[in-house]
Design an enzyme around this catalytic site. Structure first.
Site, short mmCIF file in Angstrom:
data_model
loop_
_atom_site.label_atom_id
_atom_site.label_comp_id
_atom_site.label_asym_id
_atom_site.label_seq_id
_atom_site.Cartn_x
_atom_site.Cartn_y
_atom_site.Cartn_z
N TYR A 1 50.99 29.91 34.47
CA TYR A 1 49.50 30.20 34.24
C TYR A 1 49.03 28.74 33.58
O TYR A 1 47.96 28.87 32.77
CB TYR A 1 49.51 31.46 33.01
CG TYR A 1 49.56 32.71 33.61
CD1 TYR A 1 48.55 33.10 34.34
CD2 TYR A 1 50.78 33.29 33.40
CE1 TYR A 1 48.77 34.42 34.87
CE2 TYR A 1 50.80 34.53 34.04
CZ TYR A 1 49.96 35.10 34.87
OH TYR A 1 49.95 36.15 35.40
N GLU B 1 51.98 30.32 44.61
CA GLU B 1 52.63 31.52 43.85
C GLU B 1 53.69 31.79 44.40
O GLU B 1 54.85 32.44 43.61
CB GLU B 1 51.41 32.43 43.49
CG GLU B 1 50.43 31.84 42.45
CD GLU B 1 49.27 32.80 42.37
OE1 GLU B 1 48.49 32.40 41.30
OE2 GLU B 1 49.02 33.78 42.90
#
Length: 140
Positions: A51, A128
């Site tokens: 994040y 990701e």
């Protein structure tokens, strides 16, 4: 359209309430295949790195703490236009604004504990996926 892959996380609020199967069913019922899946406990370092794009935002520390608060299920989803399709299935980030029948409308507790994460672009999906999975773990 071409088949593509996207990344999904079933977040701690959903795993704590034993919703993994119900959420996975939503993806499958809407035409996405799960080609990789594992239940993990994200480390603080992983959460901070994953994040990192949000590190200057006021909610960053709370987000990291939330993501390490319990197990998550990371998944690779595959299907036609998978990135956009997954985002439709998840619904708006704020569950009060999510469409009926979406994961967030049905299962999210609030905007912070919104049950799922999904990639927002094919490029981010690829990054990701690589963050959590090796090529040998994706068994399409």
């Amino acid at each position: 359209m071409a088949v593509q892959r996207t990344f999904s996380i079933i977040k701690p609020d959903a795993t704590a309430r034993n919703l993994t199967g119900k959420i996975t069913s939503k993806f499958e019922e809407q035409g996405l295949r799960i080609v990789a899946s594992k239940r993990i406990r994200m480390s603080r370092l992983q959460a901070r790195e994953f994040y990192g794009v949000h590190k200057e935002r006021p909610f960053y520390d709370e987000l990291v703490e939330y993501m390490v608060s319990g197990p998550v299920v990371v998944q690779v989803l595959e299907g036609e236009n998978a990135v956009a399709r997954n985002r439709e299935i998840m619904g708006a980030t704020d569950p009060s604004k999510a469409a009926a029948g979406t994961i967030r409308k049905e299962f999210a507790e609030n905007i912070e504990r919104n049950s799922v994460h999904g990639s927002d672009s094919p490029e981010n999906a690829a990054n990701e996926i690589r963050f959590f999975f090796s090529d040998t773990e994706i068994v399409g």
